[in-house]
Enzyme design. Structure first.
Site, PDB file in Angstrom:
ATOM      1  N   SER A 236     -33.778   2.776 -29.373  1.00 51.39           N
ATOM      2  CA  SER A 236     -32.556   3.122 -28.639  1.00 51.39           C
ATOM      3  C   SER A 236     -32.337   4.636 -28.661  1.00 51.39           C
ATOM      4  CB  SER A 236     -31.366   2.405 -29.276  1.00 51.39           C
ATOM      5  OG  SER A 236     -31.212   2.858 -30.601  1.00 51.39           O
ATOM      6  N   CYS A 291     -37.246  -2.180 -21.938  1.00 54.13           N
ATOM      7  CA  CYS A 291     -36.761  -0.843 -21.561  1.00 54.13           C
ATOM      8  C   CYS A 291     -37.012  -0.574 -20.093  1.00 54.13           C
ATOM      9  CB  CYS A 291     -37.434   0.222 -22.407  1.00 54.13           C
ATOM     10  SG  CYS A 291     -39.157   0.430 -21.993  1.00 54.13           S
TER      11      CYS A 291
HETATM   12  P1  NAD Z   1     -33.411   0.589 -32.472  1.00 53.17           P
HETATM   13  O1  NAD Z   1     -33.226   2.014 -32.075  1.00 53.17           O
HETATM   14  O2  NAD Z   1     -32.267  -0.127 -33.067  1.00 53.17           O
HETATM   15  O3  NAD Z   1     -34.612   0.463 -33.539  1.00 53.17           O
HETATM   16  C1  NAD Z   1     -35.859   1.083 -33.307  1.00 53.17           C
HETATM   17  C2  NAD Z   1     -36.486   1.425 -34.663  1.00 53.17           C
HETATM   18  O4  NAD Z   1     -35.644   2.363 -35.333  1.00 53.17           O
HETATM   19  C3  NAD Z   1     -36.629   0.223 -35.579  1.00 53.17           C
HETATM   20  O5  NAD Z   1     -37.852   0.314 -36.258  1.00 53.17           O
HETATM   21  C4  NAD Z   1     -35.453   0.362 -36.538  1.00 53.17           C
HETATM   22  O6  NAD Z   1     -35.701  -0.169 -37.811  1.00 53.17           O
HETATM   23  C5  NAD Z   1     -35.258   1.867 -36.622  1.00 53.17           C
HETATM   24  N1  NAD Z   1     -33.846   2.251 -36.833  1.00 53.17           N
HETATM   25  C6  NAD Z   1     -32.746   1.593 -36.387  1.00 53.17           C
HETATM   26  N2  NAD Z   1     -31.634   2.261 -36.746  1.00 53.17           N
HETATM   27  C7  NAD Z   1     -32.034   3.361 -37.425  1.00 53.17           C
HETATM   28  C8  NAD Z   1     -31.345   4.452 -38.047  1.00 53.17           C
HETATM   29  N3  NAD Z   1     -30.021   4.537 -38.036  1.00 53.17           N
HETATM   30  N4  NAD Z   1     -32.081   5.405 -38.643  1.00 53.17           N
HETATM   31  C9  NAD Z   1     -33.430   5.345 -38.644  1.00 53.17           C
HETATM   32  N5  NAD Z   1     -34.136   4.341 -38.083  1.00 53.17           N
HETATM   33  C10 NAD Z   1     -33.448   3.350 -37.467  1.00 53.17           C
HETATM   34  O7  NAD Z   1     -33.974  -0.159 -31.170  1.00 53.17           O
HETATM   35  P2  NAD Z   1     -34.207  -1.713 -30.990  1.00 53.17           P
HETATM   36  O8  NAD Z   1     -32.887  -2.386 -30.874  1.00 53.17           O
HETATM   37  O9  NAD Z   1     -35.185  -2.214 -31.982  1.00 53.17           O
HETATM   38  O10 NAD Z   1     -34.953  -1.731 -29.570  1.00 53.17           O
HETATM   39  C11 NAD Z   1     -34.281  -1.727 -28.341  1.00 53.17           C
HETATM   40  C12 NAD Z   1     -34.160  -0.328 -27.775  1.00 53.17           C
HETATM   41  O11 NAD Z   1     -35.471   0.254 -27.636  1.00 53.17           O
HETATM   42  C13 NAD Z   1     -33.554  -0.304 -26.383  1.00 53.17           C
HETATM   43  O12 NAD Z   1     -32.669   0.785 -26.308  1.00 53.17           O
HETATM   44  C14 NAD Z   1     -34.746  -0.088 -25.466  1.00 53.17           C
HETATM   45  O13 NAD Z   1     -34.458   0.519 -24.233  1.00 53.17           O
HETATM   46  C15 NAD Z   1     -35.594   0.807 -26.321  1.00 53.17           C
HETATM   47  N6  NAD Z   1     -36.990   0.788 -25.905  1.00 53.17           N
HETATM   48  C16 NAD Z   1     -37.457   1.872 -25.245  1.00 53.17           C
HETATM   49  C17 NAD Z   1     -38.760   1.887 -24.790  1.00 53.17           C
HETATM   50  C18 NAD Z   1     -39.283   3.081 -24.049  1.00 53.17           C
HETATM   51  O14 NAD Z   1     -40.485   3.157 -23.848  1.00 53.17           O
HETATM   52  N7  NAD Z   1     -38.458   4.020 -23.630  1.00 53.17           N
HETATM   53  C19 NAD Z   1     -39.604   0.801 -25.036  1.00 53.17           C
HETATM   54  C20 NAD Z   1     -39.094  -0.304 -25.728  1.00 53.17           C
HETATM   55  C21 NAD Z   1     -37.768  -0.295 -26.148  1.00 53.17           C
END
Ligand code: NAD
Length: 465
Positions: A236, A291
């Protein structure tokens, strides 16, 4: 024929993989992993502490000395074998993805295929990392450049593609001679261990690929450690921004891909059957947890009514249920918490005054114990509404009506996200103008989800990257 996920009676423990084996952590923090179609816990994941991360980094750093000097042909041969092993085990992997993430089996297979294509690309690494040589740039002076591995690299990945997104990262980094630490999503962590085991079976030496499970504790230790050279993040936008800032302040090379709100423009001359078919897969496939999902339609002029005529019956015909049944079009959301968040956006859209045409909160599937929501459609979403502005990441599609093609371009260019977009039209001139005038990373013309193949780059603009 539907493949059935085996029902597991015991709770699997998902641990770290360090130095070629399962690493037993003394961490006392665990996360629960659920079968999203039933709501039952299917695994528990150990959350790494700083000591676990430290051991993983040291293992990767020690392995770098030998791996970076391993001939590139030998590194490529590991990738060839890894590719064969993924093909051998892909059914088992798809079942795992369906159980933990919830996506329908055919979709799980599709995501493995897209990851496999990156491995195939990595098999060509001897050619890809050849350097350059210029003879006689000055009298008696030649110049050459070469591509060198950096050291220990890190990949932090999201829940929605637990097989594919890690495969975007470690095969390329490792084939180039780097060593790697993967920190997968704690919501569906099991596939990461499968990748580590298969890489080892393919001949990868211990320590070259390590997996640490966990949350922000593991991530923050990785981002600040001076032994880490590069970080690749997908998730995200708020977390992407935190990762980018922290890791770059600590001297690392960082690539951070974030969230999205992808628009699909429908011009009055579009083939409405084609546009409606495209929207069904793009908005509701994988329950909108992509995404590159289309979450906002922009209808130009009088195109809304003919589109709705085609779209509404198709949405009503969507089959929603467990991903283990390949006849279903759409499975559950990842967790109960996420399902509730998506549902609250439907409440919000109503409060904000968008017209609710199909309400997924009332779908029969919501009575089951899994984390289901039905497909939802709003009309008359305006740019000031949060239901239009924010990434919902669920099966909720909004329609915004504009008068002209230029209004559509302006609307999309003003959005804070710019990951992917598409236009449906039969007008070649409009298509060309859209492709060149739109300020979005990946653009489709009569293609709803314009995801590039492995040999092209992938990425959005503005807050999506
Ligand atoms: P997320 O940001 O919650 O988590 C992603 C990763 O970050 C995970 O491994 C998680 O453990 C870690 N994380 C979460 N909170 C954190 C924090 N406060 N500090 C450090 N690390 C942390 O995302 P999600 O819910 O797993 O996935 C969905 C999101 O990913 C959506 O926003 C989607 O659009 C995005 N996404 C983007 C792409 C792209 O190519 N742009 C591809 C797939 C998904």
């Amino acid at each position: 024929m539907a493949e059935k996920a085996e029902s597991l009676n015991i709770i699997r423990k998902v641990s770290h993989w360090i130095n070629g084996q399962i690493h037993e952590s003394d961490s006392d923090r665990y996360g629960e992993v659920f079968d999203s179609a039933t709501g039952e816990q299917c695994a528990e994941v150990v959350m790494a502490n700083e000591a676990d991360v430290n051991i993983a980094i040291q293992s990767a750093q020690d392995a770098f000395l030998r791996w970076s000097r391993t001939p590139v042909l030998k590194r490529a041969r590991v990738m060839f074998r890894f590719k064969e092993l993924i093909e051998r085990d892909r059914k088992e992997i798809a079942v795992l993805l369906t159980q933990e993430h919830g996506k329908v089996l055919h979709d799980a297979h599709g995501s493995i295929q897209r990851g496999l294509e990156v491995v195939e690309f990595a098999c060509g690494i001897p050619h890809l990392i050849k350097g350059e040589y210029s003879d006689q740039v000055g009298t008696g002076v030649d110049t050459y450049s070469m591509r060198q591995p950096m050291g220990v690299c890190v990949g932090i990945t999201p829940f929605n593609f637990p097989a594919m997104v890690p495969l975007w990262m470690f095969p390329i980094a490792i084939a180039c001679g780097n060593t790697f630490i993967l920190k997968p999503s704690e919501k569906d962590p099991s596939c990461s261990l499968k990748w580590a085991e298969l890489m080892q079976e393919a001949g990868l030496p211990a320590g070259v690929l390590n997996v640490v499970q966990g949350d922000h504790v593991a991530v923050n230790s990785l981002l600040t450690d001076p032994r880490i050279m590069a970080v690749s993040f997908v998730g995200s936008t708020p977390v992407a921004e935190h990762v980018y800032q922290t890791a770059s302040e600590h001297g690392k090379r960082v690539q951070a891909l974030g969230g999205a709100k992808n628009h699909l423009v429908v011009l009055p001359d579009a083939d409405m059957d084609q546009a409606a078919d495209a929207l069904i897969g793009a908005a509701y496939g994988s329950a909108g947890e992509r995404c590159m999902a289309i979450s906002a339609v922009v209808t130009v002029g009088d195109s809304a009514e003919p589109l709705l005529e085609k779209l509404v019956p198709r949405i009503e015909a969507l089959k929603v249920g467990p991903g283990t049944d390949n006849n279903n079009d759409m499975g559950p959301m990842i967790t109960a918490e996420h399902r509730d968040k998506v549902r609250s956006y439907i409440d919000l859209g109503e409060e904000e005054g968008a017209t609710l045409i199909i309400d997924g909160r009332n779908h029969g599937v919501t009575k089951s114990s899994g984390y289901f929501l039905g497909p939802t459609l709003f009309d008359y979403a305006t740019p000031d509404m949060r239901v239009y502005k924010e990434e919902i990441f669920g099966p909720v599609l909004t329609i915004s009506r504009v008068d002209t093609f230029d209004d559509a371009i302006k609307l999309i260019n003003n959005h804070e996200y710019g990951n992917g977009t598409a236009i449906f039209t039969r007008d070649g001139d409009a298509a060309r103008e859209f492709a060149s005038g739109i300020q979005v990373g990946m653009v489709g013309i009569n293609v709803p989800i314009p995801v590039p193949l492995a040999f092209h780059s992938f990425g959005g603009w503005r807050r999506s990257l």
